[in-house]
Each structure stands twice: as C-alpha cells, then as structure tokens.
Design a protein around this motif. Structure first.
Motif, mmCIF file in Angstrom:
data_model
loop_
_atom_site.group_PDB
_atom_site.id
_atom_site.type_symbol
_atom_site.label_atom_id
_atom_site.label_comp_id
_atom_site.label_asym_id
_atom_site.label_seq_id
_atom_site.Cartn_x
_atom_site.Cartn_y
_atom_site.Cartn_z
ATOM 1 N N THR A 160 0.831 -1.210 0.000
ATOM 2 C CA THR A 160 0.000 0.000 0.000
ATOM 3 C C THR A 160 0.864 1.258 0.000
ATOM 4 O O THR A 160 0.351 2.360 0.156
ATOM 5 N N ARG A 161 2.187 1.085 -0.152
ATOM 6 C CA ARG A 161 3.105 2.207 -0.317
ATOM 7 C C ARG A 161 4.022 1.889 -1.479
ATOM 8 O O ARG A 161 4.207 0.720 -1.820
ATOM 9 N N ASP A 162 4.622 2.932 -2.069
ATOM 10 C CA ASP A 162 5.555 2.710 -3.181
ATOM 11 C C ASP A 162 6.596 1.672 -2.775
ATOM 12 O O ASP A 162 7.079 1.681 -1.641
ATOM 13 N N VAL A 163 6.912 0.781 -3.714
ATOM 14 C CA VAL A 163 7.857 -0.298 -3.419
ATOM 15 C C VAL A 163 8.856 -0.407 -4.570
ATOM 16 O O VAL A 163 8.472 -0.342 -5.737
ATOM 17 N N ASP A 164 10.136 -0.521 -4.233
ATOM 18 C CA ASP A 164 11.164 -0.746 -5.250
ATOM 19 C C ASP A 164 11.252 -2.242 -5.513
ATOM 20 O O ASP A 164 11.428 -3.034 -4.591
ATOM 21 N N TYR A 165 11.113 -2.610 -6.775
ATOM 22 C CA TYR A 165 11.126 -4.025 -7.151
ATOM 23 C C TYR A 165 11.836 -4.160 -8.485
ATOM 24 O O TYR A 165 11.453 -3.515 -9.461
ATOM 25 N N LYS A 166 12.891 -4.960 -8.504
ATOM 26 C CA LYS A 166 13.679 -5.185 -9.716
ATOM 27 C C LYS A 166 14.140 -3.865 -10.344
ATOM 28 O O LYS A 166 14.076 -3.674 -11.548
ATOM 29 N N ASP A 176 -5.618 3.109 -1.633
ATOM 30 C CA ASP A 176 -6.719 3.059 -2.595
ATOM 31 C C ASP A 176 -6.357 2.304 -3.868
ATOM 32 O O ASP A 176 -7.249 1.868 -4.598
ATOM 33 N N ASP A 177 -5.059 2.174 -4.149
ATOM 34 C CA ASP A 177 -4.613 1.542 -5.394
ATOM 35 C C ASP A 177 -3.350 0.711 -5.117
ATOM 36 O O ASP A 177 -2.254 1.080 -5.523
ATOM 37 N N PRO A 178 -3.511 -0.424 -4.391
ATOM 38 C CA PRO A 178 -2.335 -1.203 -3.990
ATOM 39 C C PRO A 178 -1.681 -1.957 -5.139
ATOM 40 O O PRO A 178 -2.285 -2.161 -6.193
ATOM 41 N N GLN A 179 -0.456 -2.366 -4.907
ATOM 42 C CA GLN A 179 0.265 -3.273 -5.800
ATOM 43 C C GLN A 179 0.217 -4.650 -5.151
ATOM 44 O O GLN A 179 0.365 -4.768 -3.927
ATOM 45 N N TYR A 180 0.026 -5.680 -5.969
ATOM 46 C CA TYR A 180 -0.048 -7.043 -5.459
ATOM 47 C C TYR A 180 1.172 -7.828 -5.915
ATOM 48 O O TYR A 180 1.506 -7.834 -7.096
ATOM 49 N N GLU A 181 1.837 -8.487 -4.965
ATOM 50 C CA GLU A 181 2.985 -9.340 -5.259
ATOM 51 C C GLU A 181 2.445 -10.756 -5.403
ATOM 52 O O GLU A 181 1.784 -11.274 -4.492
#
Length: 69
Positions: A27-33, A42-47
């Motif tokens: 639910t917060r900005d995440v560094d990935y690759k 309101d607009d999550p990222q799903y792993e």
C-alpha cells in the motif's frame, strides 16, 4: 473489489495467461527489480507468486482476475 493474500488470480503476460497466488499487498511505493511501483491504500500493488515457476510478479488490481481456489 480488493484482493488479499492467498487469493488465486490470473493476469496477461508476454507469455500469455498466467496464474498465481497473492503473497503480499503493498500500500506504499515499493522498489522491485530496480523499478519503483507506485501503490497506495486506494490503489495497492499485489505481489504474486506464479503457479508454474518461482517467478514473482507485481501488478495492480485492475490487471488481475480472481480465480476459484
């Protein structure tokens, strides 16, 4: 409809339709690759862990379709 950890989902990739299980909800900005994936409450990222490989993907909810377990 938000998704939750454990949900079985599918999405389109370059290789076609892929399915997997959600392992984390960001639910917060995440560094990935090396790339920042923007996420919020309101607009999550799903792993998502792929069913067929050990590949982990990161997607927004709008790219996902819930599958029966």
């Amino acid at each position: 409809m938000p998704f939750k950890v454990g949900d079985h989902v599918s999405w389109n990739s370059e290789a076609g339709q892929v399915s997997g299980h959600i392992v984390r909800v960001h639910t917060r900005d995440v560094d990935y690759k090396g790339y920042t994936h923007h996420a919020s409450e309101d607009d999550p990222q799903y792993e998502i862990q792929s069913d067929k490989t050990d590949h982990v993907a990161m997607h927004k909810g709008r790219a996902l379709k819930k599958l029966p377990h």
